[in-house]
Design a protein around this motif. Structure first.
Motif, short mmCIF file in Angstrom:
data_model
loop_
_atom_site.label_atom_id
_atom_site.label_comp_id
_atom_site.label_asym_id
_atom_site.label_seq_id
_atom_site.Cartn_x
_atom_site.Cartn_y
_atom_site.Cartn_z
N GLN A 90 0.85 -1.19 0.00
CA GLN A 90 0.00 0.00 0.00
C GLN A 90 0.90 1.26 0.00
O GLN A 90 2.04 1.20 0.44
N ASP A 119 2.35 -7.11 5.69
CA ASP A 119 1.36 -7.19 4.60
C ASP A 119 2.02 -6.84 3.28
O ASP A 119 1.96 -5.70 2.85
N GLU A 153 -2.20 -7.39 -5.48
CA GLU A 153 -3.22 -7.76 -4.48
C GLU A 153 -3.85 -6.52 -3.87
O GLU A 153 -5.06 -6.48 -3.63
N GLU A 154 -3.02 -5.51 -3.63
CA GLU A 154 -3.52 -4.32 -2.94
C GLU A 154 -4.41 -3.45 -3.83
O GLU A 154 -4.97 -2.46 -3.37
N HIS A 427 -1.51 -0.99 6.18
CA HIS A 427 -2.10 0.10 5.40
C HIS A 427 -1.98 1.46 6.11
O HIS A 427 -2.56 2.44 5.66
ZN ZN Z 1 -3.08 -5.22 2.39
#
Ligand code: ZN
Ligand code: BES
Length: 462
Positions: A90, A119, A153-154, A427
């Motif tokens: 992110q 993440d 993915e984000e 995030h």
């Molecule tokens: Zn994420």
């Protein structure tokens, strides 16, 4: 196995140094300026895969960011695991809220801080190192492995869906393993068995055809920021329910058994509110906090803009106002259907004083995975060995849209084996991975590969 575990133990410093290199690459998938970084990051992952002894390593282009693939298929007769993760992150903003720079990983209080630490780069890296521990010096793995590490993915995995469809044969396996979620709490390992879906929308409102002096025109023209606020304020009722007609129509109700299981989890609303710095919690009446986040659909305004937001004061009645609104969905709501209901409702309630455009930015479906599959049983055994504690079962409020596609396209169930923490600041500024979880995750990964054949015997495809 002892050799594998002692290898993992002896190389801790090197792992941290390498992970820092991975985390230094700003692979922000949503930002076009970072495209070369995303590409460089894919190559970094591919090089690591080669270094740890994986085979057939490929950076595979898509219409968006590349997918990185590798495999090791020399465990004849053993099950095949498709390991999925993502190397994109992110955006790091707002930068000023980071204690240390987001792409210079820094250790403080037994945590490693950086964008992507949990993440999902840190969690992808956990598996790469457990694989290395098996394959070093010409060693072998107890299972066959296929790795699929994506770069979008984000931003909704848009190009991964056609990729999976086109490479069905290549991705054929017995189960999917994903580490891109959290443990229930520090020292409380867990198996996640459900994720929410998502419908992500943007509303753009236009009032007057240009910005106006708020003194000369204010009072005679509906301010689009006000109109937008009025629309957004109508989207929840006083019981915290979303007011879009039919929004709850398809929602699968929670069973008494599941509600009872949630109640038994070690959870305190008071502690939760305190940690988040809110005087009181908020949510849909009639449901507990865990139910609200894990198993009920919700609607959030992610951002709202328009008019003057700079230093000082400017008296203006702006021409435009916009908002980004997402809805988290549960089984059996369908993302496209909810997006349509949202658009219809916004158009209906928008006042005639403004023109409104509604856009569907991206979406994904909610997932529930079986908790009695051999993969989950192997994960339970592995967590118990890796963290010294039996895991509990939980759901998650976040989304990993490809999970449903793995089931639909490849026919595969997913095991969600998360090593993050609920307060890891994913995030947000100061994202971190806890070092105990990082090393415990590596041990668990190794145990998972070692345990799986026993649980799958006779059940694998191969
Ligand atoms: Zn994420
Ligand atoms: N790692 C998260 C998914 C997640 C979040 C799992 C919280 C469990 C708990 C993943 O990287 C993510 O953030 N996914 C996005 C998906 C979206 C962009 C389609 C999300 O949930 O916002």
């Amino acid at each position: 196995m002892e050799q594998v575990l002692s290898y993992l133990d002896q190389n801790k410093d090197r792992y941290l140094a390498e992970l820092k290199d991975f985390l230094a690459i700003p692979s922000v998938s949503t930002n076009p300026d970072n495209k070369p970084d995303v590409q460089r990051c894919a190559q970094w992952v591919a090089d690591q895969m080669t270094t740890v002894g994986l085979q057939n390593v490929q950076v595979m282009p898509t219409a968006g960011h590349p997918v990185v693939y590798a495999d090791w298929l020399n465990a004849a007769g053993a099950p095949t695991v498709l390991l999925y993760g993502h190397y994109d992150v992110q955006p790091p903003e707002p930068l000023e809220l980071w204690t240390s720079p987001p792409f210079e990983a820094t250790i403080r209080n037994e945590n490693l801080y950086a964008r992507g630490a949990a993440d999902d780069k840190g969690q992808v890296y956990i598996h790469l190192k457990s694989i290395e521990a098996f394959l070093k010096d010409g060693g072998s793995l107890p299972v066959n492995l296929k790795l699929l590490i994506e770069g979008e993915e984000e931003i909704g995995s848009e190009h991964l869906v056609p990729f999976v469809t086109e490479h069905k044969e290549m991705l054929n396996a017995d189960l999917v393993l994903i580490s891109d979620s959290s443990m229930f709490a520090k020292g409380v390992p867990s198996i996640c068995y459900a994720l929410r879906g998502l419908a992500y929308m943007q509303i753009d409102l236009v009032g007057p055809n240009k910005d106006l002096h708020s003194g000369s025109f204010g009072g005679s023209v509906h301010n689009p920021i006000q109109a937008l606020s009025e629309i957004i304020a109508q989207l929840h009722d006083k019981n915290g329910k979303v007011t879009i007609p039919d929004f709850y129509k398809a929602v699968r109700a929670l069973s008494k058994k599941e509600r009872d299981a949630f109640k038994k989890l070690p959870w305190s609303d008071k502690k939760y509110a305190k940690e988040l710095g809110v005087a009181q919690l908020y949510g849909e009446k009639g449901f507990s906090s865990l139910e609200r986040v894990w198993a009920r659909p919700t609607l959030e305004c992610n951002g709202i803009w328009g008019g003057f937001t700079g230093e000082g004061a400017k008296t203006v009645l702006p021409s435009k106002a916009s908002a980004k609104i997402s809805m988290r969905l549960v089984p059996d709501q369908k993302s496209d259907k909810i997006a349509k209901l949202f658009e219809k409702h916004i158009k209906k309630i928008a006042p005639k004083t403004v023109s409104v455009t509604v856009r569907n930015l991206h979406g994904g479906e909610a997932a529930i995975t079986p908790i009695d599959s051999p993969g989950v049983m192997a994960a339970v055994a592995a967590l118990e060995k890796g963290f010294g504690k039996k895991p509990l079962y939980q759901r998650e409020g976040g989304s990993i849209p490809i999970v449903v596609q793995f089931k639909e396209i490849l026919g595969l169930d997913t095991v969600l084996l998360g090593f993050g923490l609920p307060d890891e600041n994913a995030h947000a500024p100061d994202e971190f991975i806890n070092l105990d979880n990082f090393f415990g995750g590596m041990r668990t990964s190794a145990h998972f590969f070692a345990e799986l054949p026993r649980f799958m015997s006779g059940k694998g495809r191969k």
